[in-house]
Design an enzyme around this catalytic site. Structure first.
Site, PDB file in Angstrom:
ATOM      1  N   GLY A 123     -18.076  12.150   1.498  1.00  0.00           N
ATOM      2  CA  GLY A 123     -18.931  11.906   0.348  1.00  0.00           C
ATOM      3  C   GLY A 123     -18.173  11.521  -0.891  1.00  0.00           C
ATOM      4  O   GLY A 123     -18.607  11.810  -2.008  1.00  0.00           O
ATOM      5  N   HIS A 161       0.862  -1.186   0.000  1.00  0.00           N
ATOM      6  CA  HIS A 161       0.000   0.000   0.000  1.00  0.00           C
ATOM      7  C   HIS A 161       0.892   1.227   0.000  1.00  0.00           C
ATOM      8  O   HIS A 161       1.965   1.239   0.606  1.00  0.00           O
ATOM      9  CB  HIS A 161      -0.886   0.004   1.248  1.00  0.00           C
ATOM     10  N   HIS A 193      -7.000  -4.716  18.123  1.00  0.00           N
ATOM     11  CA  HIS A 193      -7.869  -5.833  18.515  1.00  0.00           C
ATOM     12  C   HIS A 193      -7.234  -7.189  18.226  1.00  0.00           C
ATOM     13  O   HIS A 193      -7.705  -8.205  18.723  1.00  0.00           O
ATOM     14  CB  HIS A 193      -9.227  -5.718  17.817  1.00  0.00           C
ATOM     15  N   HIS A 223      13.208  -1.517   3.545  1.00  0.00           N
ATOM     16  CA  HIS A 223      13.533  -0.477   4.513  1.00  0.00           C
ATOM     17  C   HIS A 223      14.780   0.313   4.118  1.00  0.00           C
ATOM     18  O   HIS A 223      14.896   1.499   4.474  1.00  0.00           O
ATOM     19  CB  HIS A 223      13.677  -1.085   5.912  1.00  0.00           C
ATOM     20  N   ARG A 258     -16.232   8.909  -3.698  1.00  0.00           N
ATOM     21  CA  ARG A 258     -16.769   7.849  -4.553  1.00  0.00           C
ATOM     22  C   ARG A 258     -16.478   6.491  -3.917  1.00  0.00           C
ATOM     23  O   ARG A 258     -15.320   6.078  -3.798  1.00  0.00           O
ATOM     24  CB  ARG A 258     -16.130   7.937  -5.939  1.00  0.00           C
ATOM     25  N   ARG A 289      -0.199  12.544  -0.391  1.00  0.00           N
ATOM     26  CA  ARG A 289      -1.333  13.469  -0.390  1.00  0.00           C
ATOM     27  C   ARG A 289      -0.909  14.877   0.038  1.00  0.00           C
ATOM     28  O   ARG A 289       0.124  15.079   0.675  1.00  0.00           O
ATOM     29  CB  ARG A 289      -2.428  12.957   0.544  1.00  0.00           C
ATOM     30  N   ASN A 327       0.467   5.815  -0.239  1.00  0.00           N
ATOM     31  CA  ASN A 327      -0.409   6.981  -0.325  1.00  0.00           C
ATOM     32  C   ASN A 327       0.460   8.230  -0.245  1.00  0.00           C
ATOM     33  O   ASN A 327       1.374   8.307   0.586  1.00  0.00           O
ATOM     34  CB  ASN A 327      -1.433   6.965   0.806  1.00  0.00           C
TER      35      ASN A 327
END
Length: 305
Positions: A256, A106, A173, A143, A258, A110, A108
């Site tokens: 809101g 993964h 959890h 790494h 998509r 931004r 990301n």
């Protein structure tokens, strides 16, 4: 906001480069490119590869959304910004390989601005690795590239963002990390826009050099039904994290966004088993004992071994 277009152009280019590289690595399937508009403001491009030779599912999304009010998930740590207008631009990707010996990954990257008269801005992002049958040399390579992305941007930056990644991708959890980590950073703005943007680019440009060699090395590794079933079981942890903890998922749903684009990170197939435990001494047990906890993968800061 000055610089927004500059960041947007870089992120769109990064998405294009990653999509092209993943298509080359897969060798069979191409990405479906799905442009979309957000009724409340903005839009994006979702690129999804399904049922490939190497990647069972891969999603690489770009979005630029804006609105009159930041959602609660974005103001939890910034109550002074509640009610502010915002713009958010980013690239997010999740790759679910077919072979259980190739890790899921993964990433990301931004950029946020909030407020109208004197906007507050910050960068965030990172990349992390989730192996099922890990190879220590792969984790060390991952790494090493992550540390190189941080070089020159401040003493101890890799250690700080590596620890943040370990903490963020922790399933409370379950009492375990989602994988072997990497980098996670947020609220990056102290060095000023230009230097902060340079760091974002360094991190973004490091993703493919970190992941590509691992895919090439492991994509043809033999596997059987046992390894496949364990992969499906461990994918359940990925789903749990994304739906319970992930900030990007929660922000997207609260703002809101998509839904198809937000949830394209979820794996195509997944399995849960009641109270399953690995056999002691097995390869599956090794993952739990040695890899699903924070570790210093590189030793001392100057150790390149």
């Amino acid at each position: 906001m000055k610089g927004l277009d500059q960041v947007k152009n870089y992120l769109q280019s990064l998405q294009s480069r990653i999509v092209s590289e993943l298509e080359d690595l897969d060798g069979r399937e191409s990405f479906r490119r799905d442009a979309w508009q957000r009724p409340a403001g903005g839009g994006g491009l979702s690129c999804v590869l399904s049922d490939g030779a190497v990647f069972e599912k891969a999603g690489v999304g770009f979005s630029h959304v804006f609105g009159d009010q930041l959602p609660p998930s974005a103001t939890r740590g910034r109550p002074d910004l509640a009610g502010s207008g915002f713009q958010a631009v980013g690239v997010s990707l999740v790759i679910h390989p077919r072979n259980p010996y190739v890790p899921t990954t993964h990433a990301n990257f931004r950029f946020f601005t909030a407020g109208d008269d004197d906007p507050v801005w910050w960068f965030g992002g990172g990349f992390d690795l989730t192996p099922y049958y890990p190879f220590e040399e792969d984790v060390i390579h991952w790494h090493q590239v992550a540390r190189s992305a941080c070089d020159g941007f401040g003493d101890g930056l890799y250690e700080r963002y590596k620890a943040w990644c370990d903490d963020y991708f922790y399933l409370k959890h379950r009492g375990e990390t989602r994988g072997v980590g990497g980098l996670f950073f947020d609220d990056v703005n102290e060095a000023g826009f230009e230097r902060s943007f340079e760091f974002l680019q360094s991190a973004g440009d490091s993703f493919l050099p970190a992941y590509r060699p691992i895919v090439k090395k492991r994509k043809d590794h033999p596997f059987g039904e046992r390894q496949r079933q364990f992969q499906l079981y461990r994918r359940g942890r990925y789903v749990e994290f994304n739906l319970i903890y992930d900030r990007g998922t929660i922000f997207g749903l609260q703002s809101g966004g998509r839904t198809e684009s937000i949830l394209m990170s979820l794996p195509p197939l997944v399995a849960w088993k009641y109270d399953w435990q690995p056999e002691p001494g097995s390869p599956e047990d090794l993952l739990y004992r040695e890899y699903l906890r924070p570790r210093d993968w590189l030793g001392t800061p100057n150790d390149q071994s």
